[in-house]
Write a protein that holds these residues in place. Structure first.
Motif, mmCIF file in Angstrom:
data_model
loop_
_atom_site.group_PDB
_atom_site.id
_atom_site.type_symbol
_atom_site.label_atom_id
_atom_site.label_comp_id
_atom_site.label_asym_id
_atom_site.label_seq_id
_atom_site.Cartn_x
_atom_site.Cartn_y
_atom_site.Cartn_z
ATOM 1 N N UNK A 46 0.881 -1.153 0.021
ATOM 2 C CA UNK A 46 -0.005 -0.040 -0.121
ATOM 3 C C UNK A 46 0.805 1.130 0.106
ATOM 4 N N UNK A 100 -7.453 -5.275 2.481
ATOM 5 C CA UNK A 100 -7.446 -4.722 3.855
ATOM 6 C C UNK A 100 -8.492 -5.200 4.598
ATOM 7 N N UNK A 137 1.194 6.093 2.505
ATOM 8 C CA UNK A 137 0.330 5.043 2.243
ATOM 9 C C UNK A 137 -0.788 5.564 1.286
ATOM 10 N N UNK A 138 -1.346 4.526 0.622
ATOM 11 C CA UNK A 138 -2.476 5.024 -0.226
ATOM 12 C C UNK A 138 -3.794 5.849 0.335
ATOM 13 N N UNK A 139 -4.068 5.725 1.670
ATOM 14 C CA UNK A 139 -5.125 6.428 2.543
ATOM 15 C C UNK A 139 -4.604 7.949 2.568
ATOM 16 N N UNK A 140 -3.204 8.002 2.688
ATOM 17 C CA UNK A 140 -2.433 9.495 2.937
ATOM 18 C C UNK A 140 -2.258 10.314 1.538
ATOM 19 N N UNK A 163 -4.664 10.915 11.785
ATOM 20 C CA UNK A 163 -4.723 10.792 10.075
ATOM 21 C C UNK A 163 -3.913 12.067 9.655
ATOM 22 N N UNK A 220 -7.214 -4.178 -3.246
ATOM 23 C CA UNK A 220 -6.692 -3.389 -2.299
ATOM 24 C C UNK A 220 -7.845 -3.510 -0.904
ATOM 25 N N UNK A 266 -12.978 13.319 2.780
ATOM 26 C CA UNK A 266 -11.888 12.663 2.416
ATOM 27 C C UNK A 266 -11.387 11.578 3.475
ATOM 28 N N UNK A 267 -11.451 12.030 4.834
ATOM 29 C CA UNK A 267 -11.351 11.059 5.712
ATOM 30 C C UNK A 267 -12.225 10.008 6.064
ATOM 31 N N UNK A 302 -13.726 7.356 -0.564
ATOM 32 C CA UNK A 302 -13.029 8.550 -1.121
ATOM 33 C C UNK A 302 -11.788 7.880 -1.630
ATOM 34 N N UNK A 303 -11.218 6.625 -0.918
ATOM 35 C CA UNK A 303 -9.880 6.211 -1.681
ATOM 36 C C UNK A 303 -10.226 5.090 -2.728
ATOM 37 N N UNK A 362 -13.993 10.187 11.661
ATOM 38 C CA UNK A 362 -13.295 9.759 10.268
ATOM 39 C C UNK A 362 -12.771 8.432 10.346
ATOM 40 N N UNK A 363 -12.241 8.005 9.147
ATOM 41 C CA UNK A 363 -11.850 6.684 9.427
ATOM 42 C C UNK A 363 -9.923 6.633 9.824
ATOM 43 N N UNK A 364 -9.875 5.489 10.268
ATOM 44 C CA UNK A 364 -8.165 5.264 10.521
ATOM 45 C C UNK A 364 -7.514 4.731 9.250
ATOM 46 N N UNK A 365 -6.267 4.962 9.428
ATOM 47 C CA UNK A 365 -5.352 4.100 8.141
ATOM 48 C C UNK A 365 -5.452 2.751 8.821
ATOM 49 N N UNK A 384 -2.638 2.104 11.368
ATOM 50 C CA UNK A 384 -3.360 2.758 12.699
ATOM 51 C C UNK A 384 -4.237 1.716 13.234
ATOM 52 N N UNK A 394 -4.727 10.501 -0.255
ATOM 53 C CA UNK A 394 -5.784 11.125 -0.568
ATOM 54 C C UNK A 394 -6.100 12.476 0.687
ATOM 55 N N UNK A 432 1.442 13.991 8.450
ATOM 56 C CA UNK A 432 1.341 13.447 7.275
ATOM 57 C C UNK A 432 1.531 14.576 6.151
#
Lengths: 390, 340
Positions: free
Chosen positions: A55, B148, A370-373, A222, B144, A144-145, B229-230, B307-310, B313, A375, A226
Motif C-alpha cells: 500500500x 484490507x 500509504x494510499x489513504x495518505x 490521520x 486492495x 476525504x477522511x 473516497x480512496x 473519520x476513518x483510521x488508516x 493505525x 487522499x 502526514x
C-alpha cells in the motif's frame, strides 16, 4: 498550406515521449494504480499515477490537462469586459476572486482607479468568495477522511454566503460583477444586515468544525505528521496561500503588498503554523475563514458612500503596455500578466493559478506514503480542477 | 410447545427457515431506513428521502426495484463463477448468524450449546465472501479493499471474541439462551428482581464488543475496505444490480445480527423484568427488537460521526490496546468468578 516548423516537430515528439513515459514505462514493476481521472478524491478530472509496493507509494506523478479549456488563449479573442466571464470559471468555488486581479491589471494599464466604495465592495465580495471556497474545504477534508457529516454542515452554511453573493451580483457561482473602473451595480437594500448574520453563522460553523474534526483524535492521527512540507521545499515548488503559510512562511499578498483594494483599512491577522503537515494546512485555513468574516464585517461597517464607477470610455481600449497583478486568492497566489498592444482585448495573457503550482509538489510529497495518505494529502493541498487546468 | 401445537419436524423446520429468511431482510430494511436514511439525514441537517410513502418509508423498496431492473454486469476479466457467488456468501453469513439468537424463552431457531462460538465463527464467513469479491473482480481497487478487509477482520476477530469470553465466564455457558437466563436470574448488588444485564459488570467487554463489531461490519471509523473516497467502495466497486443489492442487504443484515448478539450478550436479550412464561414469548421479540435498535444506534452513531483510521493505525489499535484490554478483562472476570 500549413508549414510544420522544427519547433512544432520537437514539441510533438516531446509530447509523445511524455505520454509514453506515463502510460507504458511505469507498468514495469510493482502495481501501478491510476487514481483518476475519474475518482471522487480528485474533485474532477485530475489523474495521479502511483506505483505501489503493497500500500506504499513508491513513485507518483500527477497528470493534468483533462479539463484544459484554454482560457489564456481565449482571452486574446475577447474584449476586456468579456474576459471576466471566462476567468470566473477558473476557481469555480470562489469565482469573484478570479475577476479582481484581471480587472486590476486592466485598470493599471489604463491608469484608471475605481472609486473607494467600489474598492471596498470588491474587497468584501473577494472575501465572501474566499468564504464560499474555503468553508467547503473545511467540510470536504472530513469526507476525504471518511467523516460524512461535516461536508453537509459546510454546504448548509455556505448557502448563506452564496445567497449574499447572488443578492449582490445576480450570480451564485459566476458573479461577473467586476467592471473596469468600478462595479456592475450598487449593493441591494438590506444586504449589510444580511451579511452580519451570515458571518456569525460561518463563525459558528468554524467552531463546529473545531469540535468535530480538529478536536477528534482520529482526525489528528490521520493528519498530524502526514504530508510534511518544509518551508524551503514549499517555496521551491512555488506553493502559495494557506499551503505555504502552514509551513511557517509568513507571507500574504493582501497584507504585504500595496493594492488599491481595501484590506489595508481592516484589522486582521495572517495565521501561520510551524508544522507544515496536513493538520497545519487545515488549521490555517480554519483561521483564515475566521479572519475573512472579520474583514467582511469591518469593510461593511466602514463602507464609504459615493459612486461605484469611475469615468471610463464606453468602448474600452487599453493602451499598449504590460501589467502583472497578483492577489492572495482562496487557493493561493493568483496573478494575471496582461500584455496589451492597444486593442480591444489583451494581446497575450498569462494566468498564474495557485493550484497548478500546488500540485507540482505531489511527486515529491507522495513518495513513501500509504494510499489513504495520498487522499489526505490531496485533500489538504486543496486544489480546484479548473484552477489547475485553466 | 403445548401438546395441541405439536408440529412435525419438517413443519417446524419450514417455519424456522421462513422466520430467518424474513427477519434478516426486514431487519436490514428497518436499520437502513431508520439509521441510514433518516438518522444520518437529520444529523446532517437535511430531511433525507421524503417522497416515496410518508417520510420516505418506501424509498428502500423503490431502490430495490431499481437494482433488480439493472443489467447484471460482469467485468471482462472477472472470474465469473466466484464473482457471482461472492455476494451470496456474504449474505449467507448474515442469515446463519441469526440462527442462534433467542427471541423468547422458547423462541429460538436452534438452541445450540455453543451458540456464542457458532455466532462468532459464522460471522467471519463474510470475510471469505469479501475476499472472493475483491479477487474475482479483477480490479486493483477491489483487490486492495479485499486485502484490507481480510487483514482487518483477522485483527478484530480477536478483541471481539476475547471481549465476549468475559460474558461466557460470568454466565458459565456458551448457549445464548443460557446467557439470557443467567442475566434474568442474576442478582445485581443483591437485588434479584431486576436481573443482571451484563453491560454493567462487563462494561469493558461491551466496549470491546462494540469496537470489534464496528470493525467486523466495516463501518466507519474502520471502513477502510470500502473507503468511499480512496477505493471508491473497495471490493464492491464492480458490482451492479441485484448483486450490489445483496451486498447492501448483507451490510445492514449483519449489522442487525451483530446488534442482536450484543443485545443478547450484554442487555439481557428478550428478558424484561417482571415478564415470565408465555408472556415472555409474546413480548420477547419486541423487547429484543427494541434492544437491537439501541445497540445499532450506537454502531451507526459512530459511523456517521468519525473519520476513518488508516490500515496500519487500525492494526495498532487492535494489537496494542484492544487485545491486552480484553485479556485483562478475562483475567479479572475469571478471578472474580473463582473468588466470589
Amino acid at each position: 498550406m500549413a508549414v510544420v516548423t522544427e519547433f512544432q516537430k520537437a514539441a510533438y515528439v516531446a509530447g509523445q515521449a511524455a505520454d509514453a513515459r506515463v502510460n507504458v514505462e511505469i507498468e514495469a514493476e510493482g502495481m501501478t494504480l491510476n487514481i483518476g481521472p475519474q475518482h471522487p478524491a480528485t474533485h474532477g478530472t485530475l489523474r495521479i499515477v502511483v506505483r505501489l509496493d503493497g500500500e506504499q507509494v513508491v513513485w507518483a506523478e500527477p497528470v493534468c490537462g483533462y479539463m484544459h479549456r484554454g482560457y489564456e488563449k481565449l482571452t486574446e479573442v475577447r474584449t476586456y469586459p468579456q474576459v471576466t466571464t471566462l476567468v470566473n470559471r477558473i476557481d469555480w468555488l470562489g469565482s469573484f476572486a478570479n475577476e479582481v486581479p484581471f480587472i486590476l491589471a486592466a485598470e493599471k494599464l489604463m491608469d484608471v482607479e475605481a472609486p473607494p466604495r467600489a474598492q471596498w465592495i470588491r474587497t468584501a465580495l473577494f472575501e465572501l468568495g474566499r468564504l464560499a471556497n474555503i468553508t467547503l474545504f473545511l467540510g470536504d477534508m472530513g469526507v476525504q477522511l471518511g467523516a460524512l457529516t461535516p461536508v453537509f454542515y459546510a454546504f448548509r452554511d455556505r448557502e448563506h454566503v452564496l445567497n449574499l453573493i447572488e443578492a449582490a451580483t445576480g450570480g451564485r457561482f459566476h458573479p461577473n460583477y467586476d467592471r473596469i473602473g468600478g462595479l456592475k451595480e450598487d449593493l441591494p437594500k438590506g444586504w449589510v444586515t444580511e451579511v452580519k448574520s451570515a458571518m456569525s453563522r460561518i463563525r459558528t460553523f468554524c467552531d463546529e468544525m473545531e469540535d468535530l474534526l480538529v478536536g477528534n483524535e482520529i482526525f489528528e492521527t490521520r493528519t498530524r505528521g502526514i504530508g510534511l512540507v518544509p518551508a524551503a521545499v514549499g517555496l521551491e515548488y512555488g506553493l502559495s496561500g494557506a499551503n505555504i503559510r502552514a509551513s511557517g512562511v509568513d507571507w500574504d499578498i493582501r497584507r504585504d503588498e500595496d493594492s488599491p483594494l481595501a484590506w489595508k483599512h481592516c484589522d486582521w491577522k495572517v495565521w501561520t503554523h510551524p508544522d507544515g503537515d496536513c493538520f497545519a494546512r487545515y488549521w490555517v485555513r480554519l483561521q483564515e475563514v475566521r479572519e475573512a468574516t472579520k474583514i467582511v464585517e469591518q469593510l461593511l461597517d466602514g463602507l464609504p458612500s459615493g459612486p461605484i464607477q469611475a469615468k471610463v470610455p464606453r468602448i474600452i481600449k487599453v493602451p499598449a503596455g504590460e501589467a502583472w497583478v497578483h492577489t492572495d486568492n482562496p487557493l493561493g497566489e493568483m496573478g494575471y500578466y496582461v500584455v496589451s498592444k492597444g486593442g480591444l482585448g489583451p494581446f497575450r495573457t498569462k494566468i498564474r493559478t495557485p493550484s497548478f503550482s500546488n500540485i507540482s509538489i505531489l511527486p515529491w510529497l507522495l513518495r513513501g506514503v500509504y494510499v489513504p495518505d495520498v487522499i489526505t494529502i490531496l485533500a489538504s493541498l486543496y486544489f480546484i480542477l479548473g484552477d489547475i487546468d485553466r | 410447545m403445548t401438546a395441541a401445537l405439536h408440529l412435525a419436524y419438517w413443519q417446524t423446520t419450514t417455519i424456522k427457515v421462513l422466520v430467518v429468511m424474513g427477519v434478516i431482510p426486514l431487519g436490514a430494511l428497518v436499520l437502513a431506513y431508520v439509521f441510514l436514511l433518516k438518522m444520518m439525514s437529520h444529523m446532517q441537517s437535511r430531511l433525507g428521502p421524503m417522497e416515496a410513502g410518508p417520510h420516505g418509508v418506501l424509498q428502500l423498496l423503490a431502490d430495490a426495484g431499481k437494482f433488480l431492473q439493472k443489467e447484471d454486469v460482469f467485468p471482462e476479466r472477472a472470474d465469473r463463477a466466484v464473482f457471482a457467488l461472492a455476494p451470496v456468501v456474504v449474505l449467507m453469513s448474515a442469515f446463519l448468524l441469526y440462527v442462534v439468537i433467542p427471541a423468547g424463552p422458547r423462541l429460538t431457531v436452534s438452541n445450540l450449546d455453543t451458540g456464542v462460538f457458532f455466532a462468532l465463527a459464522v460471522s467471519s464467513l463474510s470475510v471469505l465472501g469479501v475476499l472472493m469479491a475483491g479477487w474475482s473482480s479483477a480490479n486493483k481497487y477491489s483487490l486492495i479493499g479485499a486485502l484490507r478487509a481480510a487483514g482487518q477482520l483477522i485483527a478484530y476477530e480477536l478483541p471481539l471474541v476475547l471481549g465476549v469470553v468475559g460474558v461466557v465466564i460470568q454466565a458459565g455457558t456458551m448457549s445464548l439462551q443460557g446467557i439470557v437466563q443467567a442475566q434474568a436470574h442474576g442478582a445485581l448488588l443483591g437485588f434479584k428482581t431486576l436481573g443482571e444485564p451484563y453491560i454493567l459488570p462487563q462494561a469493558l467487554g461491551f466496549v470491546l464488543f462494540i469496537v470489534g463489531a464496528q470493525a467486523e461490519l466495516t463501518q466507519t471509523p474502520f471502513d477502510m475496505p470500502l473507503a468511499e473516497t480512496e477505493l471508491v467502495a473497495g471490493y464492491m466497486v464492480e458490482y451492479t444490480g441485484f448483486r450490489f443489492l445483496f451486498f447492501f442487504m448483507a451490510e445492514f443484515g449483519t449489522a442487525f445480527a451483530f446488534a442482536a448478539i450484543g443485545a443478547t450478550l450484554f442487555l439481557g436479550g428478550w428478558y424484561v423484568p417482571g415478564v415470565h412464561g408465555t408472556a415472555a414469548d409474546v413480548l420477547g421479540p419486541f423487547v429484543l427488537g427494541a434492544k437491537i435498535m439501541l445497540v445499532s444506534f450506537f454502531i451507526f452513531w459512530f459511523r456517521f460521526t468519525y473519520p476513518r483510521f488508516r490500515e496500519d493505525q487500525l492494526q495498532a489499535v487492535a494489537w496494542k490496546y484492544l487485545i491486552p484490554l480484553a485479556l485483562v478483562n478475562i483475567l479479572v472476570t475469571g478471578l472474580l468468578k473463582v473468588v466470589v
